[in-house]
Design an enzyme around this catalytic site. Structure first.
Site, PDB file in Angstrom:
ATOM      1  N   ASP A  71       0.860  -1.171   0.000  1.00 56.43           N
ATOM      2  CA  ASP A  71       0.000   0.000   0.000  1.00 56.43           C
ATOM      3  C   ASP A  71       0.905   1.231   0.000  1.00 56.43           C
ATOM      4  O   ASP A  71       2.089   1.137   0.338  1.00 56.43           O
ATOM      5  CB  ASP A  71      -0.883  -0.043   1.248  1.00 56.43           C
ATOM      6  N   ASP A  73      -0.186   5.099   0.981  1.00 53.61           N
ATOM      7  CA  ASP A  73      -0.410   6.100   2.019  1.00 53.61           C
ATOM      8  C   ASP A  73      -0.305   5.507   3.419  1.00 53.61           C
ATOM      9  O   ASP A  73      -0.970   4.521   3.734  1.00 53.61           O
ATOM     10  CB  ASP A  73      -1.780   6.745   1.836  1.00 53.61           C
TER      11      ASP A  73
END
Length: 273
Positions: A71, A73
């Site tokens: 991922d 953020d």
């Protein structure tokens, strides 16, 4: 027998842990390991020593890993990009609250993304550059981890419910092999408040992992997935090994490995056989 990883090179602490778990110290290049048949509560060790401890899953074969998908953020980078964009519209608190609730699994991701992006309507596209240059940083250990993967010829990718403006630049800057995210629509140099194309939600992230596996003739058991929010759970479930990085409780509870103190380079400890 279980193998415990102490994600630290502190020998003094390793000696104390050895006494507590009743197992000899196995010194590795980047960390220490202990093998025991005792029932060990990792949370007690974590709380006592304020360090990361994990059981090494018996099914994990470091030599077989062919892909790591992360991922972006608050996982690979230090910020939630959409929250920082919203700051330029003086709407960061409102957007950040929606983001936090979505990452904790309290809100539907698709509708929460649409709501947040709509609040960005009319912003000059130049704010994206300012966020990338002034606020975005790779989280500690991230670059070291990617360099390590390259040395082992392991492919790397970032997938995000955020935006391609950031994932594509990040991939280029730190040498990731693949990236995927949502596309912000822009008209006359301003954000329109909408995205283009399919939403990169939890299922889309899992599909991306499958797609890369097919492309490289890999089994999903050969994949490590790293995430921090509810939107990462679907891809974490299909991976051979899931890593929760400074994650929300809903993610940490379901992941194979949890990193709550150290940087992303602690993932390298899993390979140091």
């Amino acid at each position: 027998m279980k193998t415990i990883i102490l994600h630290s090179q502190n020998l003094t602490i390793a000696q104390l842990v050895s006494q507590q778990v009743g197992a000899d110290i196995q010194k590795k290049r980047t960390h220490f390991r202990f093998t025991t048949d005792k029932t060990i509560d990792l949370n007690v060790l974590r709380e006592t020593f304020k360090l990361d401890f994990n059981f090494l899953p018996e099914s994990f074969l470091a030599s077989q890993v062919g892909l790591l998908v992360s991922d972006m953020d608050s996982t690979l980078i230090n910020i939630e990009c959409i929250d920082e964009i919203a700051d330029f519209a003086n709407l960061k608190p409102q957007v950040a609250d929606i983001t936090a609730r979505a990452m904790q699994g309290e809100l539907d991701f698709d509708s929460s993304l649409a709501e947040r992006v709509d609040l960005l309507r009319g912003l000059d596209v130049s704010v994206l550059e300012r966020v990338y240059m002034d606020r975005l940083e790779v989280n500690p250990g991230g670059k070291t981890l990617i360099e390590f993967l390259h040395e082992r010829q392991v492919k790397s990718a970032v997938v995000s419910g955020g935006f391609t403006y950031f994932t594509e630049r990040l991939a280029q800057d730190i040498g990731l092999d693949y990236s995927r995210a949502n596309v912000l629509e822009v008209s006359n140099g301003r954000l329109t408040g909408t995205t283009q194309g399919p939403i990169i939600n939890a299922q889309a992230k899992a599909n991306f992992v499958d797609e890369l596996c097919q492309q490289h003739a890999l089994n999903t058991s050969q994949v490590i997935v790293v995430g921090d929010g509810a939107n990462d759970l679907a891809m974490m479930k299909v991976a051979g090994l899931s890593v929760a990085y400074h994650a929300k409780p809903i993610v940490a509870e379901q992941a194979d490995i949890s990193i709550n103190v150290g940087g992303l380079d602690k993932i390298i400890d899993l390979f140091d056989e």
